[in-house]
Design an enzyme around this catalytic site. Structure first.
Site, PDB file in Angstrom:
ATOM      1  N   GLY A  46       0.629  -1.313  -0.006  1.00  0.00           N
ATOM      2  CA  GLY A  46       0.414   0.226  -0.318  1.00  0.00           C
ATOM      3  C   GLY A  46       0.528   0.380   0.571  1.00  0.00           C
ATOM      4  N   GLN A  51       2.882   9.919   1.075  1.00  0.00           N
ATOM      5  CA  GLN A  51       4.307   9.597   1.138  1.00  0.00           C
ATOM      6  C   GLN A  51       5.150   9.769   0.674  1.00  0.00           C
ATOM      7  OE1 GLN A  51       2.547   5.443   1.989  1.00  0.00           O
ATOM      8  NE2 GLN A  51       4.789   5.434   3.100  1.00  0.00           N
ATOM      9  N   LEU A  92       6.318   1.636   4.447  1.00  0.00           N
ATOM     10  CA  LEU A  92       7.533   1.938   3.435  1.00  0.00           C
ATOM     11  C   LEU A  92       7.550   3.312   4.021  1.00  0.00           C
ATOM     12  CD1 LEU A  92       6.078   0.902  -0.088  1.00  0.00           C
ATOM     13  CD2 LEU A  92       7.429   0.235   0.702  1.00  0.00           C
ATOM     14  N   HIS A 133      -4.568   1.639   7.782  1.00  0.00           N
ATOM     15  CA  HIS A 133      -3.515   2.444   7.329  1.00  0.00           C
ATOM     16  C   HIS A 133      -2.674   3.761   6.535  1.00  0.00           C
ATOM     17  CE1 HIS A 133       1.094   1.132   7.851  1.00  0.00           C
ATOM     18  NE2 HIS A 133       1.077   2.446   6.357  1.00  0.00           N
ATOM     19  N   HIS A 137      -2.453   7.703   6.834  1.00  0.00           N
ATOM     20  CA  HIS A 137      -1.477   8.322   6.561  1.00  0.00           C
ATOM     21  C   HIS A 137      -2.199  10.207   5.264  1.00  0.00           C
ATOM     22  CE1 HIS A 137       2.019   6.774   6.223  1.00  0.00           C
ATOM     23  NE2 HIS A 137       1.476   5.636   5.940  1.00  0.00           N
TER      24      HIS A 137
END
Ligand code: NI
Length: 167
Positions: A46, A51, A92, A133, A137
């Site tokens: 994902g 990010q 990540l 999750h 973010h």
């Protein structure tokens, strides 16, 4: 398509709140393609636009074994969350760190697809966890923030050390 650099915790840009996508146009579709390529290359299951330092409400997820079931969530909103489950999570943006987090077991998420069409999905298990999750973010929240302050400090120190070594 191109690979995008992924921000690493504790980069403050990971704490920014993403804006809603007004129109799903070519620019958004290109962003989704780049995000998918970046996620597969990492590899991860994902990725949220936050990010890659794009502060728009866009998420890509693929939890399939063969990495051929890309799911795209534009402007995702979790409308219902039920049950609870514990699972080990990684990110990540927090490489090499895996910790147990408690999440809802099932969620109902409303979002727009790549055509801008509104969709509603009921998800459970890993997909439900992944959706939570990634939407976190978009709200500037990382999974490590569910951990104790002590653990968070240790993770920061570990990543800072790693950054010095690889810099
Ligand atoms: Ni993550």
């Amino acid at each position: 398509m191109s690979l995008l650099p992924i921000l690493r915790y504790p980069d403050q840009r990971l704490a920014k709140k993403a804006q809603a996508v007004a129109v799903v146009d070519e620019k958004i579709r290109r962003l989704v393609a780049d995000m998918a390529e970046t996620m597969y290359e990492a590899p991860g299951i994902g990725l949220a636009a936050t990010q890659v330092d794009v502060h728009l409400q866009v998420v890509v997820i693929d939890i399939s074994e063969d990495k051929n079931e890309l799911r795209v969530f534009i402007n995702p909103k979790i409308e219902e969350a039920e049950g609870s489950c514990e699972g080990e999570e990684g990110c990540l943006s927090v490489p090499g760190v895996y910790e147990t987090v408690t999440r809802a077991e099932r969620v109902t998420v409303r979002f727009q697809d790549l055509d801008g069409k509104e969709q509603v999905l009921k998800a459970e298990g890993l997909l439900a966890v992944c959706i939570q999750h990634e939407t976190d973010h978009l709200n500037g929240k990382l999974f490590v923030q569910y951990l104790s302050q002590l653990k968070q400090s240790r993770i920061k120190a570990k990543l800072a050390k790693k950054a010095r070594i690889t810099a």
